[in-house]
Design a protein around this motif. Structure first.
Motif, PDB file in Angstrom:
ATOM      1  N   THR A 152       0.831  -1.197   0.000  1.00  0.00           N
ATOM      2  CA  THR A 152       0.000   0.000   0.000  1.00  0.00           C
ATOM      3  C   THR A 152       0.869   1.253   0.000  1.00  0.00           C
ATOM      4  OG1 THR A 152      -1.758  -1.139   1.181  1.00  0.00           O
ATOM      5  CG2 THR A 152      -1.804   1.257   1.234  1.00  0.00           C
ATOM      6  N   THR A 153       1.920   1.270   0.823  1.00  0.00           N
ATOM      7  CA  THR A 153       2.807   2.417   0.879  1.00  0.00           C
ATOM      8  C   THR A 153       3.571   2.607  -0.425  1.00  0.00           C
ATOM      9  OG1 THR A 153       3.113   2.106   3.253  1.00  0.00           O
ATOM     10  CG2 THR A 153       4.738   3.458   2.118  1.00  0.00           C
ATOM     11  N   LEU A 154       4.100   1.512  -0.970  1.00  0.00           N
ATOM     12  CA  LEU A 154       4.928   1.610  -2.166  1.00  0.00           C
ATOM     13  C   LEU A 154       4.121   1.875  -3.434  1.00  0.00           C
ATOM     14  CD1 LEU A 154       7.497  -1.291  -1.631  1.00  0.00           C
ATOM     15  CD2 LEU A 154       7.987   1.152  -1.650  1.00  0.00           C
ATOM     16  N   PHE A 155       2.929   1.280  -3.500  1.00  0.00           N
ATOM     17  CA  PHE A 155       2.203   1.309  -4.759  1.00  0.00           C
ATOM     18  C   PHE A 155       0.778   1.876  -4.660  1.00  0.00           C
ATOM     19  CE2 PHE A 155       5.041  -2.481  -4.768  1.00  0.00           C
ATOM     20  CZ  PHE A 155       5.982  -1.992  -5.646  1.00  0.00           C
ATOM     21  N   LEU A 164      16.420  11.011   4.066  1.00  0.00           N
ATOM     22  CA  LEU A 164      16.714  11.173   2.650  1.00  0.00           C
ATOM     23  C   LEU A 164      16.874   9.826   1.962  1.00  0.00           C
ATOM     24  CD1 LEU A 164      17.413  12.961   0.243  1.00  0.00           C
ATOM     25  CD2 LEU A 164      19.788  13.001   1.043  1.00  0.00           C
ATOM     26  N   ILE A 165      17.509   8.861   2.633  1.00  0.00           N
ATOM     27  CA  ILE A 165      17.708   7.541   2.021  1.00  0.00           C
ATOM     28  C   ILE A 165      16.376   6.896   1.690  1.00  0.00           C
ATOM     29  CG2 ILE A 165      18.697   5.250   2.359  1.00  0.00           C
ATOM     30  CD1 ILE A 165      20.716   6.497   4.256  1.00  0.00           C
ATOM     31  N   CYS A 166      15.449   6.959   2.632  1.00  0.00           N
ATOM     32  CA  CYS A 166      14.131   6.360   2.422  1.00  0.00           C
ATOM     33  C   CYS A 166      13.394   7.066   1.282  1.00  0.00           C
ATOM     34  CB  CYS A 166      13.321   6.442   3.717  1.00  0.00           C
ATOM     35  SG  CYS A 166      11.913   5.320   3.776  1.00  0.00           S
ATOM     36  N   MET A 167      13.515   8.396   1.210  1.00  0.00           N
ATOM     37  CA  MET A 167      12.852   9.151   0.150  1.00  0.00           C
ATOM     38  C   MET A 167      13.396   8.772  -1.228  1.00  0.00           C
ATOM     39  SD  MET A 167      10.473  11.283   1.272  1.00  0.00           S
ATOM     40  CE  MET A 167       9.951   9.745   2.029  1.00  0.00           C
ATOM     41  N   VAL A 168      14.710   8.662  -1.337  1.00  0.00           N
ATOM     42  CA  VAL A 168      15.315   8.273  -2.613  1.00  0.00           C
ATOM     43  C   VAL A 168      14.896   6.854  -2.985  1.00  0.00           C
ATOM     44  CG1 VAL A 168      17.516   7.794  -3.760  1.00  0.00           C
ATOM     45  CG2 VAL A 168      17.257   9.844  -2.343  1.00  0.00           C
ATOM     46  N   PHE A 169      14.862   5.970  -1.999  1.00  0.00           N
ATOM     47  CA  PHE A 169      14.442   4.589  -2.224  1.00  0.00           C
ATOM     48  C   PHE A 169      13.008   4.529  -2.766  1.00  0.00           C
ATOM     49  CE2 PHE A 169      12.137   0.920  -0.566  1.00  0.00           C
ATOM     50  CZ  PHE A 169      12.902  -0.137  -1.029  1.00  0.00           C
ATOM     51  N   VAL A 212      11.421   5.906  -7.081  1.00  0.00           N
ATOM     52  CA  VAL A 212      11.167   5.150  -8.321  1.00  0.00           C
ATOM     53  C   VAL A 212       9.829   4.405  -8.273  1.00  0.00           C
ATOM     54  CG1 VAL A 212      12.009   3.294  -9.801  1.00  0.00           C
ATOM     55  CG2 VAL A 212      13.617   4.971  -8.858  1.00  0.00           C
ATOM     56  N   PRO A 213       9.551   3.565  -7.233  1.00  0.00           N
ATOM     57  CA  PRO A 213       8.247   2.889  -7.234  1.00  0.00           C
ATOM     58  C   PRO A 213       7.078   3.851  -7.123  1.00  0.00           C
ATOM     59  CG  PRO A 213       9.405   2.502  -5.164  1.00  0.00           C
ATOM     60  CD  PRO A 213      10.390   3.108  -6.101  1.00  0.00           C
ATOM     61  N   SER A 221       4.215   3.861  -9.946  1.00  0.00           N
ATOM     62  CA  SER A 221       2.848   3.562  -9.510  1.00  0.00           C
ATOM     63  C   SER A 221       1.900   4.702  -9.851  1.00  0.00           C
ATOM     64  CB  SER A 221       2.832   3.296  -8.001  1.00  0.00           C
ATOM     65  OG  SER A 221       3.633   2.188  -7.679  1.00  0.00           O
ATOM     66  N   ALA A 222       2.363   5.942  -9.668  1.00  0.00           N
ATOM     67  CA  ALA A 222       1.509   7.090  -9.997  1.00  0.00           C
ATOM     68  C   ALA A 222       1.226   7.137 -11.495  1.00  0.00           C
ATOM     69  CB  ALA A 222       2.179   8.378  -9.536  1.00  0.00           C
ATOM     70  N   TRP A 223       2.235   6.868 -12.298  1.00  0.00           N
ATOM     71  CA  TRP A 223       2.027   6.860 -13.748  1.00  0.00           C
ATOM     72  C   TRP A 223       1.062   5.746 -14.151  1.00  0.00           C
ATOM     73  CZ3 TRP A 223       3.374   3.223 -17.553  1.00  0.00           C
ATOM     74  CH2 TRP A 223       3.217   3.672 -18.874  1.00  0.00           C
ATOM     75  N   LEU A 224       1.175   4.568 -13.509  1.00  0.00           N
ATOM     76  CA  LEU A 224       0.246   3.479 -13.801  1.00  0.00           C
ATOM     77  C   LEU A 224      -1.180   3.843 -13.398  1.00  0.00           C
ATOM     78  CD1 LEU A 224       2.312   0.324 -12.751  1.00  0.00           C
ATOM     79  CD2 LEU A 224       1.675   1.022 -15.067  1.00  0.00           C
ATOM     80  N   GLY A 225      -1.328   4.572 -12.278  1.00  0.00           N
ATOM     81  CA  GLY A 225      -2.658   5.024 -11.875  1.00  0.00           C
ATOM     82  C   GLY A 225      -3.275   5.913 -12.934  1.00  0.00           C
TER      83      GLY A 225
END
Length: 330
Positions: A49-52, A100-105, A108-109, A113-117
């Protein structure tokens, strides 16, 4: 011309769609954070849910907003989605102290995911123009179902290994002392890395082995605040040094990224080793290996960043050891 296809009515239907998707986003976010500390909100479902799920909804909203007539292609929303996600990341970083590390990670997904939506909504709008609201509303069910399945599916765990080597113009016995004692390291030593020069992970300051043989402890310091230990599990002088990582406090997570600390539920840095292999002409290959576990809905994607971040840190320290060994070897 049907009544739904008239310009005035079209905007009413677009408004209804926007409200449906916005309600989905708000309810999903609220449910996710409300259940964040429970089994229902954790595990594989919460991670997906968080990633996608949430960025998928965001992409759907953007597509509705910029194309109320359903004629615009979803590919045209890519740049807008990218800038909007960048703004969201800045807001989350400032107000929720996300690292910052988490944000960069996540970048990409989230963007994919937003583009797929946007792509899915555009396709539904094109194929089912008069029933697009019904079909789009059906998308609401999937992320909520994923959250409800949370207790039934835990995040998978995979184990990975990152390895880097350097050839040093020195013999093993000239390199070995530097594996046991590295002190007064400066920012000018080593090489440029994404981990330390972009993501701002502090550089090593010292690494000193206390004791000798199996059971000795290597005390490591990074920057001004980070400290951890390496408990020696294998010792063969001038040949091999192995250890397991021990993090006696939360200094690494506190000064890098709290969500992916090296001893967290998502990531565990486990063991490491140096191996010295004699080569011709008095040279030696020094290999540094780090093994870790990842527990997330996207472990193999995480492993890519493991190669970038851990690999960069390894390359930096190997360069320091190489430079100091060659300087002492003359």
């Amino acid at each position: 011309m049907s009544e739904i296809e008239r310009p005035g009515k079209a905007w009413i239907w677009v408004g209804v769609r926007l409200l449906l998707v916005f309600a989905k986003l708000v309810l999903l976010a609220g449910l996710f954070y409300a259940l964040g500390g429970t089994d229902a909100g954790a595990g594989l479902a919460g991670g997906f849910t968080t990633l996608f799920g949430l960025p998928f909804c965001l992409g759907a909203i953007i597509q509705f907003a910029i194309s109320p007539d359903g004629k615009a292609k979803a590919s045209g929303t890519g740049v807008i989605v990218g800038f909007l996600l960048l703004a969201v990341m800045v807001i989350v970083g400032v107000f929720f102290l996300e690292g910052l590390i988490c944000m960069v990670f996540l970048a990409v997904p989230w963007w994919i995911s937003a583009w797929l939506g946007a792509l899915v909504v555009s396709g539904l709008h094109a194929r089912f123009r008069q029933r697009a609201v019904l079909h789009s509303a059906g998308l609401i069910v999937l992320p909520f179902a994923m959250l409800l399945l949370g207790p039934l599916a835990a995040n998978p765990t995979h184990h990975f290994e990152v390895r880097r080597s350097v050839v040093i113009a020195a013999a093993p016995d000239q390199i070995w002392p530097h594996l046991l004692a590295l002190e007064n390291l400066s920012d000018d030593e080593g090489v440029w890395t994404i981990a330390q020069d972009v993501l701002r992970i502090p550089r090593p300051r010292s690494a000193l082995v206390v004791g000798e043989g199996v059971g000795a402890v290597r005390l490591a310091r990074w920057g001004e605040h980070i400290g951890f230990e390496e408990h020696v599990t294998g010792w063969s002088q001038n040949d091999h040094l192995a250890w397991r990582f021990v993090f006696p406090d939360d200094s690494v997570a506190r000064y890098t990224d709290a969500h992916i600390g090296p001893d967290s539920e998502f990531l565990g840095i486990e063991t490491g080793s140096y191996t010295l292999t004699p080569l011709a002409n008095g040279r030696t290959r020094l290999t540094l290996t780090t093994r870790y576990r990842a527990t997330s809905p996207a472990n193999h994607y995480s492993a890519v960043w493991g190669e970038i971040i851990l690999g960069g840190i390894q390359r930096n320290i190997l360069t320091v050891i190489s430079d100091r060994s060659e300087a002492m070897a003359g």
